[in-house]
Design a protein around this motif. Structure first.
Motif, PDB file in Angstrom:
ATOM      1  N   GLY A  46       0.929  -1.616   0.210  1.00 15.14           N
ATOM      2  CA  GLY A  46      -0.180   0.161   0.169  1.00 15.14           C
ATOM      3  C   GLY A  46       0.184   1.547  -0.083  1.00 15.14           C
ATOM      4  O   GLY A  46      -0.155   2.781  -0.069  1.00 15.14           O
ATOM      5  N   SER A  47       2.253   1.278   0.344  1.00 12.64           N
ATOM      6  CA  SER A  47       2.591   2.060   0.355  1.00 12.64           C
ATOM      7  C   SER A  47       3.384   2.238  -0.953  1.00 12.64           C
ATOM      8  O   SER A  47       4.482   1.096  -1.671  1.00 12.64           O
ATOM      9  N   LYS A  48       3.830   3.461  -2.550  1.00 11.55           N
ATOM     10  CA  LYS A  48       3.948   3.410  -2.900  1.00 11.55           C
ATOM     11  C   LYS A  48       5.538   2.718  -3.600  1.00 11.55           C
ATOM     12  O   LYS A  48       6.293   1.613  -4.047  1.00 11.55           O
ATOM     13  N   ASP A  49       6.397   2.987  -2.337  1.00 14.97           N
ATOM     14  CA  ASP A  49       7.389   2.955  -2.191  1.00 14.97           C
ATOM     15  C   ASP A  49       8.131   1.054  -2.851  1.00 14.97           C
ATOM     16  O   ASP A  49       8.927   0.551  -3.369  1.00 14.97           O
ATOM     17  N   PHE A  50       7.285   0.580  -1.393  1.00 16.27           N
ATOM     18  CA  PHE A  50       7.297  -0.561  -1.129  1.00 16.27           C
ATOM     19  C   PHE A  50       6.647  -1.079  -2.569  1.00 16.27           C
ATOM     20  O   PHE A  50       6.845  -2.035  -2.563  1.00 16.27           O
ATOM     21  N   ASP A  51       5.286  -0.738  -2.566  1.00 12.47           N
ATOM     22  CA  ASP A  51       4.833  -1.897  -3.932  1.00 12.47           C
ATOM     23  C   ASP A  51       6.005  -1.436  -5.433  1.00 12.47           C
ATOM     24  O   ASP A  51       5.532  -2.531  -6.078  1.00 12.47           O
ATOM     25  N   HIS A  52       6.858  -0.580  -5.672  1.00 13.18           N
ATOM     26  CA  HIS A  52       7.760  -0.691  -6.983  1.00 13.18           C
ATOM     27  C   HIS A  52       8.445  -1.265  -6.403  1.00 13.18           C
ATOM     28  O   HIS A  52       8.760  -1.783  -7.037  1.00 13.18           O
ATOM     29  N   LEU A  53       8.818  -2.213  -5.334  1.00 11.87           N
ATOM     30  CA  LEU A  53       9.963  -2.471  -4.836  1.00 11.87           C
ATOM     31  C   LEU A  53       9.159  -4.414  -5.754  1.00 11.87           C
ATOM     32  O   LEU A  53       9.644  -4.947  -5.601  1.00 11.87           O
ATOM     33  N   HIS A  54       7.967  -4.386  -4.459  1.00 14.18           N
ATOM     34  CA  HIS A  54       7.293  -5.636  -4.948  1.00 14.18           C
ATOM     35  C   HIS A  54       6.781  -6.239  -6.645  1.00 14.18           C
ATOM     36  O   HIS A  54       7.450  -7.231  -7.210  1.00 14.18           O
ATOM     37  N   ALA A  55       7.163  -4.354  -7.104  1.00 15.86           N
ATOM     38  CA  ALA A  55       7.392  -4.934  -8.445  1.00 15.86           C
ATOM     39  C   ALA A  55       8.177  -5.208  -9.070  1.00 15.86           C
ATOM     40  O   ALA A  55       8.434  -6.329 -10.169  1.00 15.86           O
ATOM     41  N   HIS A  56       9.256  -4.086  -8.723  1.00 17.63           N
ATOM     42  CA  HIS A  56      11.190  -4.995  -9.412  1.00 17.63           C
ATOM     43  C   HIS A  56      10.839  -7.010  -8.803  1.00 17.63           C
ATOM     44  O   HIS A  56      11.223  -7.223  -9.893  1.00 17.63           O
ATOM     45  N   ALA A  67       4.514  -8.465 -11.653  1.00 16.47           N
ATOM     46  CA  ALA A  67       4.812  -7.062 -11.619  1.00 16.47           C
ATOM     47  C   ALA A  67       3.907  -6.751 -12.647  1.00 16.47           C
ATOM     48  O   ALA A  67       4.132  -4.546 -11.753  1.00 16.47           O
ATOM     49  N   GLY A  68       3.374  -6.311 -13.242  1.00 12.41           N
ATOM     50  CA  GLY A  68       3.344  -4.983 -14.150  1.00 12.41           C
ATOM     51  C   GLY A  68       1.960  -4.251 -13.341  1.00 12.41           C
ATOM     52  O   GLY A  68       1.413  -3.357 -12.857  1.00 12.41           O
ATOM     53  N   TYR A  69       0.806  -5.161 -12.295  1.00 12.96           N
ATOM     54  CA  TYR A  69       0.707  -5.250 -10.814  1.00 12.96           C
ATOM     55  C   TYR A  69       1.058  -3.911 -10.257  1.00 12.96           C
ATOM     56  O   TYR A  69       0.339  -2.811 -10.010  1.00 12.96           O
ATOM     57  N   TRP A  70       1.794  -4.521  -9.981  1.00 12.68           N
ATOM     58  CA  TRP A  70       2.380  -3.966  -8.618  1.00 12.68           C
ATOM     59  C   TRP A  70       2.641  -2.524  -9.565  1.00 12.68           C
ATOM     60  O   TRP A  70       2.903  -1.487  -8.693  1.00 12.68           O
ATOM     61  N   TYR A  71       3.604  -2.829 -10.568  1.00  9.88           N
ATOM     62  CA  TYR A  71       3.889  -1.140 -11.093  1.00  9.88           C
ATOM     63  C   TYR A  71       2.955  -0.425 -11.507  1.00  9.88           C
ATOM     64  O   TYR A  71       2.907   1.112 -10.797  1.00  9.88           O
ATOM     65  N   ARG A  73       0.247  -0.022  -9.132  1.00 10.10           N
ATOM     66  CA  ARG A  73       0.272   0.454  -8.264  1.00 10.10           C
ATOM     67  C   ARG A  73       0.887   0.888  -7.248  1.00 10.10           C
ATOM     68  O   ARG A  73       0.783   1.799  -6.369  1.00 10.10           O
ATOM     69  N   ALA A  74       1.806   1.415  -8.228  1.00 10.68           N
ATOM     70  CA  ALA A  74       3.106   2.140  -7.477  1.00 10.68           C
ATOM     71  C   ALA A  74       2.494   3.386  -8.434  1.00 10.68           C
ATOM     72  O   ALA A  74       4.015   4.266  -8.090  1.00 10.68           O
ATOM     73  N   GLY A  75       2.257   3.563  -9.550  1.00  9.75           N
ATOM     74  CA  GLY A  75       2.538   4.498 -10.014  1.00  9.75           C
ATOM     75  C   GLY A  75       2.718   5.023 -11.413  1.00  9.75           C
ATOM     76  O   GLY A  75       4.036   6.040 -11.361  1.00  9.75           O
ATOM     77  N   VAL A  76       3.998   3.486 -11.073  1.00  9.47           N
ATOM     78  CA  VAL A  76       5.104   3.685 -12.558  1.00  9.47           C
ATOM     79  C   VAL A  76       5.186   2.693 -13.156  1.00  9.47           C
ATOM     80  O   VAL A  76       4.962   1.711 -13.566  1.00  9.47           O
ATOM     81  N   GLN A  77       6.105   3.407 -14.218  1.00  7.29           N
ATOM     82  CA  GLN A  77       5.759   2.572 -15.599  1.00  7.29           C
ATOM     83  C   GLN A  77       7.088   1.476 -15.477  1.00  7.29           C
ATOM     84  O   GLN A  77       8.204   1.737 -15.007  1.00  7.29           O
ATOM     85  N   ILE A  78       6.672   0.492 -16.173  1.00  7.92           N
ATOM     86  CA  ILE A  78       7.347  -0.755 -16.142  1.00  7.92           C
ATOM     87  C   ILE A  78       8.433  -0.110 -16.890  1.00  7.92           C
ATOM     88  O   ILE A  78       8.831   0.400 -17.669  1.00  7.92           O
ATOM     89  N   PRO A  79      10.188  -0.155 -16.264  1.00  9.31           N
ATOM     90  CA  PRO A  79      11.214   0.484 -17.021  1.00  9.31           C
ATOM     91  C   PRO A  79      11.510  -0.467 -18.328  1.00  9.31           C
ATOM     92  O   PRO A  79      11.825  -1.921 -18.524  1.00  9.31           O
ATOM     93  N   ALA A  80      12.229   0.184 -18.959  1.00  7.49           N
ATOM     94  CA  ALA A  80      12.724  -0.302 -20.187  1.00  7.49           C
ATOM     95  C   ALA A  80      14.063  -0.570 -20.276  1.00  7.49           C
ATOM     96  O   ALA A  80      14.714   0.295 -20.783  1.00  7.49           O
ATOM     97  N   LYS A  81      14.903  -1.124 -18.944  1.00  5.16           N
ATOM     98  CA  LYS A  81      15.741  -1.410 -19.199  1.00  5.16           C
ATOM     99  C   LYS A  81      16.261  -2.738 -18.058  1.00  5.16           C
ATOM    100  O   LYS A  81      15.060  -3.332 -18.237  1.00  5.16           O
ATOM    101  N   PRO A  82      17.366  -3.446 -17.752  1.00  6.24           N
ATOM    102  CA  PRO A  82      17.868  -4.701 -17.357  1.00  6.24           C
ATOM    103  C   PRO A  82      17.457  -3.891 -16.062  1.00  6.24           C
ATOM    104  O   PRO A  82      17.815  -2.749 -14.953  1.00  6.24           O
TER     105      PRO A  82
END
Length: 95
Positions: A46-56, A67-71, A73-82
């Motif tokens: 529920g914390s955006k930073d932890f949801d971002h970590l979860h996505a990663h 991963a897409g679900y958690w990104y 939730r975090a309000g972050v685009q899936i990175p186009a990098k390794p």
């Protein structure tokens, strides 16, 4: 703390005591302990930073759908990098 300082802590058996929960999650992710990092991310759901970590972490696992679900939730685009570059970016961001 810079990324080099953070990475120097990886020689230890446990994260430094002064690390926040988020930094501990990153530390375990950087050590390759997916389960420990995932447990920390889930504890703070529920914390955006932890949801971002979860996505990663799900991206590392290869579970792109989850991963897409958690990104989202975090309000972050899936990175186009390794994932290794993304982890470095997160360490810089949260250290």
């Amino acid at each position: 703390m810079n990324i080099e300082d953070f990475k120097n802590t990886l020689n230890s058996d446990a994260p430094p005591l002064h690390f926040s929960d988020l930094q501990q999650g990153l530390w375990y992710a950087a050590k390759g302990d997916w389960d420990a990092a995932h447990n920390i991310a889930q504890e703070h759901e529920g914390s955006k930073d932890f949801d971002h970590l979860h996505a990663h972490l799900h991206r590392v696992e290869g579970d792109e759908w989850n991963a897409g679900y958690w990104y989202r939730r975090a309000g972050v685009q899936i990175p186009a990098k390794p994932v290794t570059e993304e982890l470095n970016d997160l360490i810089i961001l949260w250290s």
